[in-house]
Design a protein around this motif. Structure first.
Motif, PDB file in Angstrom:
ATOM      1  N   LYS A   1      92.337  -4.883  12.801  1.00  0.00           N
ATOM      2  CA  LYS A   1      93.649  -4.638  12.206  1.00  0.00           C
ATOM      3  C   LYS A   1      94.751  -5.221  13.093  1.00  0.00           C
ATOM      4  N   LYS A   2      95.878  -5.479  12.483  1.00  0.00           N
ATOM      5  CA  LYS A   2      97.015  -6.125  13.142  1.00  0.00           C
ATOM      6  C   LYS A   2      96.648  -7.495  13.685  1.00  0.00           C
ATOM      7  N   ASN A   3      95.610  -8.108  13.062  1.00  0.00           N
ATOM      8  CA  ASN A   3      95.179  -9.467  13.403  1.00  0.00           C
ATOM      9  C   ASN A   3      94.761  -9.625  14.855  1.00  0.00           C
ATOM     10  N   ARG A   4      94.253  -8.543  15.434  1.00  0.00           N
ATOM     11  CA  ARG A   4      93.812  -8.603  16.833  1.00  0.00           C
ATOM     12  C   ARG A   4      92.344  -8.984  16.895  1.00  0.00           C
TER      13      ARG A   4
END
Length: 435
Positions: free
Chosen positions: A333-336
């Motif tokens: 999530k959050k492009n991590r």
């Protein structure tokens, strides 16, 4: 599918609680009454099962009432149950099992020999007879040892009491009706302190219960209440019927029942039973169960650790007994960017591995799953090559077989002779791969 019954003894266990719980689970009272009639004692008692609510929980309370012609002789010496005289035990108005001092030198009641003959000569199902006789033998041996009397000479006015026969034989009938294959019992909770009965003040757990616990590792917890929670009848049933003790097994839970004691102990006084079916899938034809095993699969997402930390955690997990540890790059999530940590390990290593993951992995949740694996059988042998010992690993599954050197030993041989790994393999006189 394996039919499993789990006994949750969070508030102890007695005979009436056991049979009441099975009735609450769905065993028809009519079935119990019809089968019990085969004992030829139906004119001596009546079984009453009532759906009630205690502590907001619905369950079944069981009582056995003697007919008028038998109640006087049964009660003149022990009040039908010792609870009447000292207000302890699981169910006032019902027996709490044949225990402390309620067993011998009484001329009414039935002996162990009477009970054995009675059960053996009835047309009850063989499995029912065997289970009931095993319970009476378990408790009878304990009572005889406590009182220093030969088993056949013991007069059990509680063992021989109608209510005890109903609980024990009725419980065996209920298990047969439910087609139970495996019984698992939780750690058993008992009270502490003392109780007063006709033969004086007795400690809790009562002597017959302690005798049945002797030379066993049955998980048993005392001090949960200041009274008796486990009767000899209850422990006799649990000890005899159980194939194992411990936590609830992994299973599909089909029904839940509660059997109430009839006394207020300040909290829920009940035995909970859970009927389930094993979720294990049968092997397909052609598979050998020795070529299968069960392991724990643990997994979690990690996005807040540097590579050095992850490498250190992998090392710790292997040292703690993990069979396999892998990291798989994932986008979280959050492009991590992160890592999926997956661990395969023996079931008994789960607690240690979970501790390491939470301690060093930075995650706040770990998924778990018990899984089955097909595995190749493994064996090892050694041989001498150029003065070095080389270990050979052999793996086999049905007609497939492979033999190969341990990588570390192969590398040591190559270094010793200053040759390549391929050249070192040629020096080892085995077929490395055959099927």
């Amino acid at each position: 599918m394996t039919r499993i019954l789990y006994l949750d003894c969070f508030s102890g266990i007695s005979g009436d609680m056991f049979l009441g719980a099975l009735l609450d689970l769905g065993v028809p009272l009519a079935v119990i009454e019809t089968e019990l009639a085969k004992l030829g004692l139906s004119t001596e008692y009546a079984v009453h099962a009532e759906k009630i609510s205690r502590s907001g929980i619905q369950g079944t309370a069981l009582t056995v009432r003697l007919t008028a012609e038998h109640s006087h002789n049964h009660n003149h010496d022990h009040d039908h149950s010792h609870e009447h005289s000292h207000n302890h035990g699981q169910a006032a108005g019902h027996h709490a099992g044949f225990d402390q001092g309620h067993t011998y030198l009484h001329h009414h009641g039935r002996t162990y020999a009477d009970i054995k003959q009675l059960i053996e000569t009835t047309p009850l199902a063989a499995a029912v007879r065997e289970r009931a006789l095993a319970v009476f033998l378990e408790i009878g041996v304990a009572e005889a040892a406590v009182h220093g009397v030969a088993l056949e000479q013991v007069h059990f006015h509680e063992v021989g009491a109608i209510d005890s026969l109903v609980d024990i034989v009725g419980g065996a009938i209920a298990l047969d009706y439910l087609q139970i294959d495996h019984v698992v019992v939780s750690p058993i909770a008992d009270g502490t302190g003392t109780i007063r009965c006709q033969h004086g003040v007795m400690p809790v757990p009562v002597p017959a219960v302690m005798k049945m616990l002797e030379n066993t590792d049955i998980p048993y917890i005392t001090g949960t209440s200041y009274t008796e929670l486990v009767t000899p009848t209850g422990l006799g049933l649990a000890k005899t019927f159980a194939q194992s003790f411990g936590a609830m097994p992994q299973m599909k839970r089909l029904a839940i029942g509660y059997g109430f004691g009839q006394r207020d102990i300040g909290r829920l006084n009940a035995l909970r039973v859970i009927l389930g079916e094993s979720t294990e899938k049968p092997l397909q034809p052609g598979f050998d169960p020795q070529e299968m095993d069960e392991v724990i699969l643990l997994s979690c997402h990690v996005d807040n650790k540097i590579s050095e930390d992850l490498g250190y955690l992998m090392q710790l997990l292997f040292q703690a007994g993990a069979a396999d540890v892998t990291y798989t790059p994932i986008l979280m999530k959050k492009n991590r960017p992160g890592q999926l940590l997956t661990i395969v390990a023996p079931l008994e290593r789960e607690a240690t591995l979970v501790d390491l993951i939470f301690r060093h992995g930075g995650t706040i949740g770990i998924r778990r799953e018990r899984i089955e694996r097909h595995i190749m059988r493994r064996s090892q042998q050694t041989l001498e090559v150029a003065g070095l010992t080389v270990r050979l690993k052999k793996v086999q599954w049905q007609s497939i077989e492979r033999i190969y050197p341990e990588p570390d030993d192969l590398a040591a041989l190559a270094n010793h002779l200053h040759i390549t790994l391929d050249e070192a393999r040629l020096l080892i006189p085995i077929r490395l791969d055959r099927a």
